[in-house]
Design a protein around this motif. Structure first.
Motif, PDB file in Angstrom:
ATOM      1  N   GLU A  89       6.220  -7.321  31.393  1.00 53.47           N
ATOM      2  CA  GLU A  89       6.028  -6.975  29.993  1.00 53.47           C
ATOM      3  C   GLU A  89       7.354  -7.227  29.296  1.00 53.47           C
ATOM      4  OE1 GLU A  89       3.584  -6.258  28.151  1.00 53.47           O
ATOM      5  OE2 GLU A  89       1.953  -5.726  29.540  1.00 53.47           O
ATOM      6  N   TYR A  90       7.338  -7.349  27.967  1.00 54.83           N
ATOM      7  CA  TYR A  90       8.569  -7.628  27.244  1.00 54.83           C
ATOM      8  C   TYR A  90       9.071  -6.385  26.517  1.00 54.83           C
ATOM      9  CZ  TYR A  90       5.558  -8.086  23.099  1.00 54.83           C
ATOM     10  OH  TYR A  90       4.658  -7.861  22.092  1.00 54.83           O
ATOM     11  N   THR A  91      10.354  -6.418  26.171  1.00 60.15           N
ATOM     12  CA  THR A  91      10.980  -5.307  25.459  1.00 60.15           C
ATOM     13  C   THR A  91      11.362  -5.730  24.039  1.00 60.15           C
ATOM     14  OG1 THR A  91      13.284  -5.826  26.029  1.00 60.15           O
ATOM     15  CG2 THR A  91      11.997  -4.584  27.670  1.00 60.15           C
ATOM     16  N   ASP A  92      11.792  -4.749  23.264  1.00 59.57           N
ATOM     17  CA  ASP A  92      12.236  -5.037  21.895  1.00 59.57           C
ATOM     18  C   ASP A  92      13.477  -5.912  21.874  1.00 59.57           C
ATOM     19  OD1 ASP A  92      10.162  -3.508  20.929  1.00 59.57           O
ATOM     20  OD2 ASP A  92      11.389  -1.722  20.556  1.00 59.57           O
ATOM     21  N   ALA A  93      14.224  -5.934  22.975  1.00 56.84           N
ATOM     22  CA  ALA A  93      15.415  -6.783  23.030  1.00 56.84           C
ATOM     23  C   ALA A  93      15.043  -8.251  22.873  1.00 56.84           C
ATOM     24  CB  ALA A  93      16.158  -6.572  24.347  1.00 56.84           C
ATOM     25  N   LEU A  94      13.876  -8.633  23.361  1.00 57.78           N
ATOM     26  CA  LEU A  94      13.407 -10.012  23.191  1.00 57.78           C
ATOM     27  C   LEU A  94      12.876 -10.236  21.785  1.00 57.78           C
ATOM     28  CD1 LEU A  94      12.731 -12.833  24.224  1.00 57.78           C
ATOM     29  CD2 LEU A  94      10.589 -11.913  25.135  1.00 57.78           C
ATOM     30  N   TYR A 117      19.637 -14.007  33.668  1.00 60.17           N
ATOM     31  CA  TYR A 117      18.647 -13.072  34.183  1.00 60.17           C
ATOM     32  C   TYR A 117      18.080 -12.300  32.992  1.00 60.17           C
ATOM     33  CZ  TYR A 117      19.277 -13.602  39.234  1.00 60.17           C
ATOM     34  OH  TYR A 117      19.269 -14.076  40.523  1.00 60.17           O
ATOM     35  N   VAL A 118      16.962 -12.790  32.454  1.00 56.74           N
ATOM     36  CA  VAL A 118      16.321 -12.090  31.344  1.00 56.74           C
ATOM     37  C   VAL A 118      15.495 -10.921  31.848  1.00 56.74           C
ATOM     38  CG1 VAL A 118      16.348 -14.066  29.794  1.00 56.74           C
ATOM     39  CG2 VAL A 118      14.403 -13.745  31.329  1.00 56.74           C
ATOM     40  N   GLY A 119      15.330 -10.847  33.170  1.00 55.54           N
ATOM     41  CA  GLY A 119      14.768  -9.684  33.838  1.00 55.54           C
ATOM     42  C   GLY A 119      15.765  -9.235  34.891  1.00 55.54           C
ATOM     43  N   THR A 120      16.093  -7.950  34.908  1.00 50.85           N
ATOM     44  CA  THR A 120      17.114  -7.451  35.831  1.00 50.85           C
ATOM     45  C   THR A 120      16.589  -6.219  36.557  1.00 50.85           C
ATOM     46  OG1 THR A 120      18.104  -6.129  34.044  1.00 50.85           O
ATOM     47  CG2 THR A 120      19.050  -8.320  34.471  1.00 50.85           C
ATOM     48  N   SER A 121      17.334  -5.812  37.572  1.00 53.85           N
ATOM     49  CA  SER A 121      17.016  -4.594  38.305  1.00 53.85           C
ATOM     50  C   SER A 121      18.317  -3.899  38.689  1.00 53.85           C
ATOM     51  CB  SER A 121      16.213  -4.926  39.566  1.00 53.85           C
ATOM     52  OG  SER A 121      16.085  -3.786  40.401  1.00 53.85           O
ATOM     53  N   HIS A 122      18.289  -2.584  38.704  1.00 49.97           N
ATOM     54  CA  HIS A 122      19.447  -1.833  39.178  1.00 49.97           C
ATOM     55  C   HIS A 122      19.555  -1.897  40.692  1.00 49.97           C
ATOM     56  CE1 HIS A 122      20.888   0.280  35.474  1.00 49.97           C
ATOM     57  NE2 HIS A 122      19.739  -0.212  35.053  1.00 49.97           N
ATOM     58  N   GLY A 123      18.484  -2.322  41.353  1.00 47.22           N
ATOM     59  CA  GLY A 123      18.520  -2.575  42.784  1.00 47.22           C
ATOM     60  C   GLY A 123      19.146  -1.443  43.575  1.00 47.22           C
ATOM     61  N   LYS A 187      28.159 -18.745  37.349  1.00 46.80           N
ATOM     62  CA  LYS A 187      28.223 -18.152  36.020  1.00 46.80           C
ATOM     63  C   LYS A 187      26.829 -17.666  35.639  1.00 46.80           C
ATOM     64  CE  LYS A 187      32.581 -19.212  35.430  1.00 46.80           C
ATOM     65  NZ  LYS A 187      33.624 -18.167  35.362  1.00 46.80           N
ATOM     66  N   VAL A 188      26.580 -16.402  35.939  1.00 49.37           N
ATOM     67  CA  VAL A 188      25.274 -15.804  35.718  1.00 49.37           C
ATOM     68  C   VAL A 188      25.429 -14.654  34.723  1.00 49.37           C
ATOM     69  CG1 VAL A 188      23.301 -14.669  36.789  1.00 49.37           C
ATOM     70  CG2 VAL A 188      24.549 -16.432  38.049  1.00 49.37           C
ATOM     71  N   TYR A 189      24.554 -14.639  33.714  1.00 50.09           N
ATOM     72  CA  TYR A 189      24.640 -13.646  32.657  1.00 50.09           C
ATOM     73  C   TYR A 189      23.303 -12.940  32.489  1.00 50.09           C
ATOM     74  CZ  TYR A 189      28.878 -16.247  31.481  1.00 50.09           C
ATOM     75  OH  TYR A 189      30.108 -16.856  31.542  1.00 50.09           O
ATOM     76  N   ALA A 190      23.365 -11.793  31.812  1.00 52.82           N
ATOM     77  CA  ALA A 190      22.159 -11.024  31.524  1.00 52.82           C
ATOM     78  C   ALA A 190      22.374 -10.243  30.237  1.00 52.82           C
ATOM     79  CB  ALA A 190      21.839 -10.065  32.669  1.00 52.82           C
ATOM     80  N   PRO A 191      21.297  -9.912  29.530  1.00 47.24           N
ATOM     81  CA  PRO A 191      21.444  -9.011  28.385  1.00 47.24           C
ATOM     82  C   PRO A 191      21.619  -7.580  28.878  1.00 47.24           C
ATOM     83  CG  PRO A 191      19.130  -9.533  28.737  1.00 47.24           C
ATOM     84  CD  PRO A 191      19.901 -10.344  29.742  1.00 47.24           C
ATOM     85  N   VAL A 192      22.204  -6.742  28.048  1.00 41.64           N
ATOM     86  CA  VAL A 192      22.333  -5.331  28.413  1.00 41.64           C
ATOM     87  C   VAL A 192      20.945  -4.731  28.600  1.00 41.64           C
ATOM     88  CG1 VAL A 192      23.140  -3.064  27.682  1.00 41.64           C
ATOM     89  CG2 VAL A 192      24.533  -5.082  27.210  1.00 41.64           C
ATOM     90  N   VAL A 193      20.079  -4.932  27.625  1.00 43.88           N
ATOM     91  CA  VAL A 193      18.687  -4.493  27.709  1.00 43.88           C
ATOM     92  C   VAL A 193      17.849  -5.687  28.145  1.00 43.88           C
ATOM     93  CG1 VAL A 193      16.705  -3.542  26.469  1.00 43.88           C
ATOM     94  CG2 VAL A 193      19.033  -2.805  25.878  1.00 43.88           C
ATOM     95  N   PRO A 194      17.124  -5.595  29.257  1.00 42.59           N
ATOM     96  CA  PRO A 194      16.363  -6.753  29.726  1.00 42.59           C
ATOM     97  C   PRO A 194      15.311  -7.192  28.730  1.00 42.59           C
ATOM     98  CG  PRO A 194      15.670  -4.757  30.871  1.00 42.59           C
ATOM     99  CD  PRO A 194      16.906  -4.397  30.092  1.00 42.59           C
TER     100      PRO A 194
END
Length: 228
Positions: A89-94, A117-123, A187-194
């Motif tokens: 599912e998508y979030t408001d960040a998108l 990584y537009v989808g992340t996990s705290h793993g 060089k891998v990046y992600a948004p703060v909010v997925p």
């Protein structure tokens, strides 16, 4: 580098029998205005190894599905591809960037990017998320494969090499291998909010919404720790 997410080549992985999820993915991506998305029939013929943990019986098939998408797209022509899994599912960040019914803001990436990584996990919690340019986080040790934008062909090549070694030699889901072995050298990046998370409502066994929807914590220190 600027990208309108609506134009990104997108492939979403879906098992043939999961027709409801397929319908949900079409509705979700169409509602966002994605105009270059296609279903990819998931690999299902790889048997799990002995001793696999409950809920992870499918991870080799999941990995081989990702590898197959990469071979058919960026490894063939060098052009970016966004790979999604069908439980997202998508979030408001998108939707801060894109919407079907209003002008969209291009998403600006760092120039040296290999993957987003537009989808992340705290793993397992042993990741690094450090503030980088243009509002992104530079990440290492971040799990998850439900939403990855591959921008570098070399990163896709290394994903196959590292991923296969981890699923067949380490008997470990390949997102762990990418997190521990590949991300620290790329060089891998992600948004703060997925932008995307794995919805509990679409998963009957694994419930990962909490760790995939929660924003990353910046300035955490990456540690290999002890593999359990």
């Amino acid at each position: 580098m600027e990208i309108d997410f609506r134009d990104v080549r997108t492939r979403w992985i879906n098992v043939d029998k999961d027709t409801t999820k397929a319908e949900q993915m079409v509705e979700l991506l169409d509602s966002l205005g994605f105009n270059n998305h296609e279903r990819f029939s998931a690999v299902t013929n790889v048997a799990p190894h002995e001793g696999v943990r409950k809920g992870e019986e499918h991870y080799r098939n999941c990995a081989e599905s990702h590898f197959a998408v990469l071979k058919e797209t960026i490894l063939k022509d060098g052009d970016p591809v966004l790979i999604l899994e069908d439980d997202v599912e998508y979030t408001d960040a998108l939707t801060d960037y894109i919407s079907k019914d209003k002008p969209c803001s291009p998403i600006v990436f760092p120039d040296d990017v290999d993957a987003i990584y537009v989808g992340t996990s705290h793993g397992d919690g042993r990741y690094t998320a450090q503030h980088a340019e243009k509002g992104w986080l530079s990440v290492k040790g971040v799990f998850a494969t439900h939403g990855i934008l591959y921008l570098s062909k070399s990163y896709a090549e290394d994903t196959l090499q590292v991923g296969k070694r981890w699923i067949y030699e380490q008997n470990t889901p390949f997102d762990v291998g990418l997190a521990y072995e590949l991300q620290p050298s790329k060089k891998v990046y992600a948004p703060v909010v997925p932008f995307f998370y794995q919805a509990d409502s679409k998963n009957s066994v694994n419930k990962w919404e909490n760790i995939t929807k929660t924003p990353l914590t910046p300035a955490k220190k990456f540690s290999l720790g002890t593999m359990g």
